[in-house]
Design a protein around this motif. Structure first.
Motif, short mmCIF file in Angstrom:
data_model
loop_
_atom_site.label_atom_id
_atom_site.label_comp_id
_atom_site.label_asym_id
_atom_site.label_seq_id
_atom_site.Cartn_x
_atom_site.Cartn_y
_atom_site.Cartn_z
N UNK A 18 0.84 -1.19 0.00
CA UNK A 18 0.00 0.00 0.00
C UNK A 18 0.88 1.23 0.00
N UNK A 19 0.27 2.35 -0.19
CA UNK A 19 1.00 3.62 -0.13
C UNK A 19 1.33 3.93 1.33
N UNK A 20 2.41 4.67 1.54
CA UNK A 20 2.72 5.13 2.88
C UNK A 20 1.52 5.95 3.36
N UNK A 21 1.00 5.63 4.54
CA UNK A 21 -0.17 6.31 5.07
C UNK A 21 -1.49 5.68 4.64
N UNK A 22 -1.45 4.52 3.98
CA UNK A 22 -2.68 3.85 3.55
C UNK A 22 -3.58 3.57 4.75
N UNK A 23 -4.87 3.63 4.52
CA UNK A 23 -5.84 3.35 5.58
C UNK A 23 -5.69 1.90 6.02
N UNK A 24 -5.48 1.71 7.31
CA UNK A 24 -5.29 0.37 7.85
C UNK A 24 -6.63 -0.28 8.16
N UNK A 25 -6.72 -1.60 7.97
CA UNK A 25 -7.95 -2.29 8.36
C UNK A 25 -8.19 -2.15 9.87
N UNK A 26 -9.42 -2.29 10.27
CA UNK A 26 -9.78 -2.18 11.68
C UNK A 26 -9.16 -3.32 12.48
N UNK A 27 -8.97 -3.09 13.77
CA UNK A 27 -8.52 -4.14 14.68
C UNK A 27 -9.75 -4.88 15.18
N UNK A 28 -10.22 -5.84 14.38
CA UNK A 28 -11.39 -6.61 14.77
C UNK A 28 -11.27 -8.01 14.18
N UNK A 29 -12.02 -8.93 14.75
CA UNK A 29 -12.02 -10.31 14.25
C UNK A 29 -12.51 -10.35 12.81
N UNK A 30 -13.53 -9.59 12.50
CA UNK A 30 -14.06 -9.58 11.13
C UNK A 30 -13.02 -9.07 10.14
N UNK A 31 -12.32 -8.02 10.50
CA UNK A 31 -11.29 -7.46 9.61
C UNK A 31 -10.13 -8.43 9.43
N UNK A 32 -9.74 -9.12 10.52
CA UNK A 32 -8.64 -10.09 10.43
C UNK A 32 -8.96 -11.24 9.49
N UNK A 33 -10.22 -11.57 9.37
CA UNK A 33 -10.63 -12.70 8.54
C UNK A 33 -11.06 -12.30 7.14
N UNK A 34 -10.78 -11.06 6.76
CA UNK A 34 -11.10 -10.57 5.42
C UNK A 34 -9.86 -9.91 4.83
N UNK A 35 -9.79 -9.88 3.53
CA UNK A 35 -8.69 -9.19 2.87
C UNK A 35 -8.81 -7.69 3.14
N UNK A 36 -7.68 -6.99 3.22
CA UNK A 36 -7.76 -5.54 3.40
C UNK A 36 -8.39 -4.88 2.17
N UNK A 37 -8.89 -3.67 2.34
CA UNK A 37 -9.59 -2.97 1.27
C UNK A 37 -8.71 -2.85 0.03
N UNK A 38 -9.25 -3.29 -1.10
CA UNK A 38 -8.52 -3.25 -2.37
C UNK A 38 -8.23 -1.82 -2.80
N UNK A 39 -8.99 -0.86 -2.29
CA UNK A 39 -8.75 0.54 -2.63
C UNK A 39 -7.45 1.06 -2.02
N UNK A 40 -6.96 0.41 -0.95
CA UNK A 40 -5.74 0.86 -0.27
C UNK A 40 -4.60 -0.14 -0.37
N UNK A 41 -4.91 -1.43 -0.56
CA UNK A 41 -3.90 -2.48 -0.49
C UNK A 41 -4.00 -3.39 -1.71
N UNK A 42 -2.86 -3.70 -2.33
CA UNK A 42 -2.80 -4.59 -3.50
C UNK A 42 -2.07 -5.87 -3.14
N UNK A 43 -2.68 -7.00 -3.44
CA UNK A 43 -2.05 -8.30 -3.22
C UNK A 43 -0.89 -8.44 -4.21
N UNK A 44 0.30 -8.76 -3.72
CA UNK A 44 1.45 -8.87 -4.63
C UNK A 44 1.48 -10.23 -5.33
N UNK A 45 0.60 -11.14 -4.95
CA UNK A 45 0.55 -12.45 -5.60
C UNK A 45 1.39 -13.46 -4.86
N UNK A 46 1.76 -14.52 -5.57
CA UNK A 46 2.48 -15.63 -4.97
C UNK A 46 3.88 -15.27 -4.50
N UNK A 47 4.32 -15.95 -3.45
CA UNK A 47 5.67 -15.79 -2.92
C UNK A 47 6.30 -17.18 -2.81
#
Length: 188
Positions: A18-47
Motif C-alpha cells: 500500500x501507499x505510505x499512510x494507507x488506511x489500515x484495516x480495523x482491529x477486529x475479528x471480522x477485519x482479520x478474517x477478510x482481505x484488506x480494502x482493495x482501494x488501499x492495499x494490493x495483493x502482490x501475488x504468490x511468494x
C-alpha cells in the motif's frame, strides 16, 4: 511447562502493498478474517520461501569498574525488515521492489522505466501488510507502516530455477504517535 499444540503455527502468508499512510484495516475479528480494502492495499501475488518479519535490537552495555558483570543495557537501535521472494515477476512487482518507477501499457506490451531521482530526493516510501496464522488456528496480521526496499534486485533466468524478485523492505520511523509496525492476533 507443558506444550500447547494449538500454539504451534505453520503456513503461508498473503502479502499486500500500500501507499505510505494507507488506511489500515480495523482491529477486529471480522477485519482479520477478510482481505484488506482493495482501494488501499494490493495483493502482490504468490511468494516463495515465505514472508519473514525480522526485528533486530541493538543494546549498549552499561558497566562500572567495581563489578565484572554487565550492570544493565539500553536499547540504541532497532531495525525491522520484511523479506520475501515475489514469485510473480510482473513489472508492477519489479517497480515495487525498486521503490517506484513508471509502468506503461501499449497495444500488446507493457514497459517499465526507473525513477530519475537524485540523492537529495525523498525516496518513494510505501507500506506493507501481511496476513498469516496465529496460535489457536486464528489469523495474524502484520502492518509495517513505512518501508523502503533496501537490497539489490536481480532478475535471474536459469534453466532449472524459478525466477523470483527477492525483496527486503526496511521499516522506518513514522512519528511519536505512530509506531513503525503493528501486529494483530485473533483471539478465541
Amino acid at each position: 511447562m507443558g506444550v500447547t499444540p494449538d500454539n504451534l503455527i505453520q503456513g503461508p502468508a498473503t502479502l499486500y502493498r500500500g501507499a505510505f499512510g494507507a488506511t489500515e484495516p480495523a482491529d477486529s475479528s471480522a477485519a482479520l478474517n477478510a482481505a484488506p480494502a482493495a482501494s488501499a492495499w494490493s495483493d502482490i501475488g504468490g511468494t516463495t520461501d515465505g514472508v519473514k518479519l525480522a526485528i533486530e535490537n541493538t543494546y549498549a552495555e552499561l558497566e562500572v569498574d567495581q563489578l565484572v558483570d554487565r550492570v544493565g543495557s539500553r536499547l540504541t537501535k532497532r531495525a525491522a525488515t520484511v523479506e520475501t521472494n515475489m514469485a510473480e515477476v510482473t513489472l508492477a512487482n519489479l517497480a515495487y521492489s525498486l521503490n517506484g518507477g513508471t509502468t506503461a501499457t501499449g497495444s500488446g506490451y507493457e514497459t517499465y522505466e526507473p525513477d530519475a531521482a537524485d540523492s537529495a530526493t525523498q525516496p518513494n516510501y510505501s507500506a506493507v501488510l501481511f496476513d498469516g496464522w496465529a496460535p489457536q488456528s486464528l489469523r495474524r496480521r502484520v502492518i509495517v507502516r513505512k518501508v523502503l526496499s533496501v537490497e539489490s534486485v536481480e532478475l535471474a533466468y536459469t534453466k532449472d530455477k524459478q525466477t523470483v524478485l527477492a525483496v527486503k523492505l526496511a521499516a522506518h520511523y513514522v512519528s511519536p504517535a505512530i509506531k513503525p509496525y503493528k501486529i494483530i492476533d485473533g483471539k478465541a
